[in-house]
Design an enzyme around this catalytic site. Structure first.
Site, short mmCIF file in Angstrom:
data_model
loop_
_atom_site.label_atom_id
_atom_site.label_comp_id
_atom_site.label_asym_id
_atom_site.label_seq_id
_atom_site.Cartn_x
_atom_site.Cartn_y
_atom_site.Cartn_z
N TYR A 1 -16.90 15.44 -16.30
CA TYR A 1 -17.45 14.10 -16.12
C TYR A 1 -18.53 14.17 -15.04
O TYR A 1 -18.33 14.79 -14.00
CB TYR A 1 -16.30 13.16 -15.73
CG TYR A 1 -16.74 11.78 -15.36
CD1 TYR A 1 -17.59 11.04 -16.19
CD2 TYR A 1 -16.30 11.18 -14.19
CE1 TYR A 1 -17.99 9.76 -15.85
CE2 TYR A 1 -16.69 9.89 -13.85
CZ TYR A 1 -17.53 9.20 -14.67
OH TYR A 1 -17.91 7.93 -14.33
N ARG B 1 0.84 -1.22 0.00
CA ARG B 1 0.00 0.00 0.00
C ARG B 1 0.86 1.26 0.00
O ARG B 1 0.45 2.32 -0.44
CB ARG B 1 -0.95 0.01 1.21
CG ARG B 1 -1.76 1.30 1.31
CD ARG B 1 -2.98 1.22 2.24
NE ARG B 1 -2.73 0.59 3.50
CZ ARG B 1 -2.03 1.13 4.51
NH1 ARG B 1 -1.48 2.33 4.38
NH2 ARG B 1 -1.87 0.48 5.64
N LYS C 1 -8.74 4.70 -19.11
CA LYS C 1 -9.03 5.13 -20.48
C LYS C 1 -7.77 5.03 -21.34
O LYS C 1 -7.26 3.94 -21.55
CB LYS C 1 -9.62 6.55 -20.44
CG LYS C 1 -10.77 6.69 -19.43
CD LYS C 1 -11.95 5.85 -19.82
CE LYS C 1 -13.07 5.66 -18.81
NZ LYS C 1 -13.17 6.38 -17.61
N ASP D 1 -7.96 17.52 -15.17
CA ASP D 1 -8.22 16.13 -15.55
C ASP D 1 -7.84 16.02 -17.03
O ASP D 1 -8.50 16.58 -17.90
CB ASP D 1 -9.71 15.81 -15.33
CG ASP D 1 -10.05 14.36 -15.68
OD1 ASP D 1 -9.34 13.76 -16.52
OD2 ASP D 1 -11.03 13.84 -15.13
C1 PLP Z 1 -12.84 12.59 -17.78
C2 PLP Z 1 -13.00 11.52 -16.75
N1 PLP Z 1 -12.38 11.64 -15.58
C3 PLP Z 1 -12.49 10.70 -14.60
C4 PLP Z 1 -13.25 9.57 -14.79
C5 PLP Z 1 -13.34 8.55 -13.69
O1 PLP Z 1 -12.48 7.49 -13.95
P1 PLP Z 1 -12.66 6.01 -13.38
O2 PLP Z 1 -13.87 5.43 -14.05
O3 PLP Z 1 -11.39 5.31 -13.71
O4 PLP Z 1 -12.88 6.13 -11.90
C6 PLP Z 1 -13.90 9.38 -16.01
C7 PLP Z 1 -14.72 8.18 -16.23
O5 PLP Z 1 -15.34 8.02 -17.25
C8 PLP Z 1 -13.78 10.38 -17.01
O6 PLP Z 1 -14.41 10.30 -18.20
#
Ligand code: PLP
Length: 405
Positions: A120, A66, A217, A192
């Site tokens: 998101y 961890r 992704k 992000d």
């Molecule tokens: C732009 C963006 N940020 C964060 C996330 C969250 O990621 P995770 O599904 O790996 O928790 C997503 C999920 O689709 C996303 O599209």
């Protein structure tokens, strides 16, 4: 939490770094060609004093997964190298990474966040529920509207939060200008970078403070792993992130780290192909009579096309969204249910082309009014373009838009 100083020659190009960064860190003379998966909870200490030194940070080493694991470190080093960060950390998902990044930014009860209205859906829910309940309030603003951002910054938020290419309307924000404005107002910038990936944009180069990814992704890239990363612009924030990772415990496991790192090595190849495919599909959709509007930064019709060209270079990402002329749920269902090649699945960044209905999936947590305010209509469909032959994608879209059969 691992440092980019282990990542290789800083003069290497992005593609070379992607292929090499994070490898070659194993102990011993005979280096494996790929860092092994260390499925170990803990590491036996070589001596009593050695453990004290590792705890004190005066000696490198691993003692408990961890708090650090060689497979995870290899991936973290690679991410730090590709984002140009002194330190990066890996988390169990993108959401865990966003959570940790907001805490690492040092926000406290009573502070506010100025966030992009276009983000998101679950990020918005995280901000408006979890963080609001902790006393950190979020104000949302359209970040393409710089005067509106300026007005929002007058309230002295602790952080500015945005996505480099927004989900799902693929808006592109003027990151250099936003960072400058945030700095002048004393706010840190959290970005992000999931949709752009460091292949298209490295926000730290523009002065951002923390960069988040859903590694689920494009970093992982194969639709087979869930993970998240945070790259810190300075070592002190990186260390705080490390401490938080240990406390929150939402760390990436070694198997997942290995998959993410394996995926990362081909990021430049995949992204180049996916972006080229996306442009071709977007152009085709724009000419189709059943489509009211196409959202893709590579199209001249996109409101931030010129900015995208300046900021992203020759490629514009691999997400394409479009509005059906018949803008209703039934028309979307009719389209999605007859697709033969494109996979209807609520994720993105896969090698395979995927589609999603934001109102049903990614932005389900928003009220119809909130979706309307952002511009997510009832006929909006999002495509995540993969590496297939574009003619096959177009053929599938064509038959689905004509009702299948
Ligand atoms: C732009 C963006 N940020 C964060 C996330 C969250 O990621 P995770 O599904 O790996 O928790 C997503 C999920 O689709 C996303 O599209």
């Amino acid at each position: 939490m691992s440092e980019s100083s282990d990542a290789g020659d800083p003069t290497w190009s992005f593609a070379t770094l992607a292929a090499h960064a994070g490898e070659g860190l194993e102990p011993g003379e005979w280096q494996p060609t790929s860092t092994p998966i260390y499925n170990a909870t803990g590491f036996a200490m070589p001596s009593f004093d050695a453990l004290d030194e590792v705890f004190a940070g005066t000696r490198p080493g691993f003692y408990y997964t961890r708090d650090g694991n060689p497979t995870v470190r290899a991936f973290e080093v690679a991410v730090a190298a590709l984002e140009g960060a002194p330190l990066a950390g890996a988390f169990s998902s993108g959401m865990a990474a966003i959570h940790a990044a907001i805490l690492a930014a040092g926000l406290q009860p009573g502070d506010t966040i100025l966030a992009t209205r276009d983000c998101y859906g679950l990020t918005r829910v995280l901000l408006t529920t979890h963080f609001a309940e902790l006393g950190i309030r979020t104000a949302f603003v359209d970040m393409t509207d710089l005067p509106a951002v300026e007005r929002g910054l007058a309230d002295r938020p602790g952080a500015l939060y945005l996505e480099t290419i927004s989900n799902p309307l693929v808006k592109v924000f003027d990151l250099p200008a936003l960072v400058r404005m945030a700095r002048a107002a004393g706010a840190r910038t959290l970005v992000d970078n999931t949709f752009a990936s460091p292949y298209l944009l490295r926000p730290l180069e523009h002065g951002a403070d923390l960069v988040v990814h859903s590694a689920t992704k494009y970093l992982g890239g194969h639709g087979d792993v869930t993970g998240g990363t945070v790259a810190a612009g300075d070592a002190a924030t990186g260390r705080r992130l490390h401490h938080l990772a240990k406390l929150l415990g939402a760390v990436l496991g070694p198997n997942e780290a290995w998959l993410c790192h394996r995926g990362l090595k081909t990021l430049p190849l995949r992204m180049a192909r996916q972006c080229e495919n996306a442009l071709e599909v977007a152009r085709w959709l724009e000419a189709h009579p059943a489509i009211a509007r196409v959202y893709y930064p590579g199209l001249r019709s996109h409101p931030q096309h010129v900015l995208a060209k300046r900021l992203l270079g020759a490629h514009y990402g691999a997400i394409v969204a479009f509005d059906l002329r018949d803008a209703c749920r039934e028309a979307v269902r009719a389209f999605m249910d007859v697709l033969r090649l494109i996979v209807p699945a609520p994720t993105l960044g896969d090698l395979r082309t995927l589609t999603l209905y934001p109102a049903q999936a990614s932005h389900r947590g928003l009220t119809p009014e909130q979706r309307g305010e952002v511009g997510i209509g009832d006929g909006l469909i999002r495509l995540s373009i993969g590496i297939e032959e574009p003619a096959d994608l177009v053929a599938d879209l064509d038959q689905a838009l004509s009702g299948g059969g």
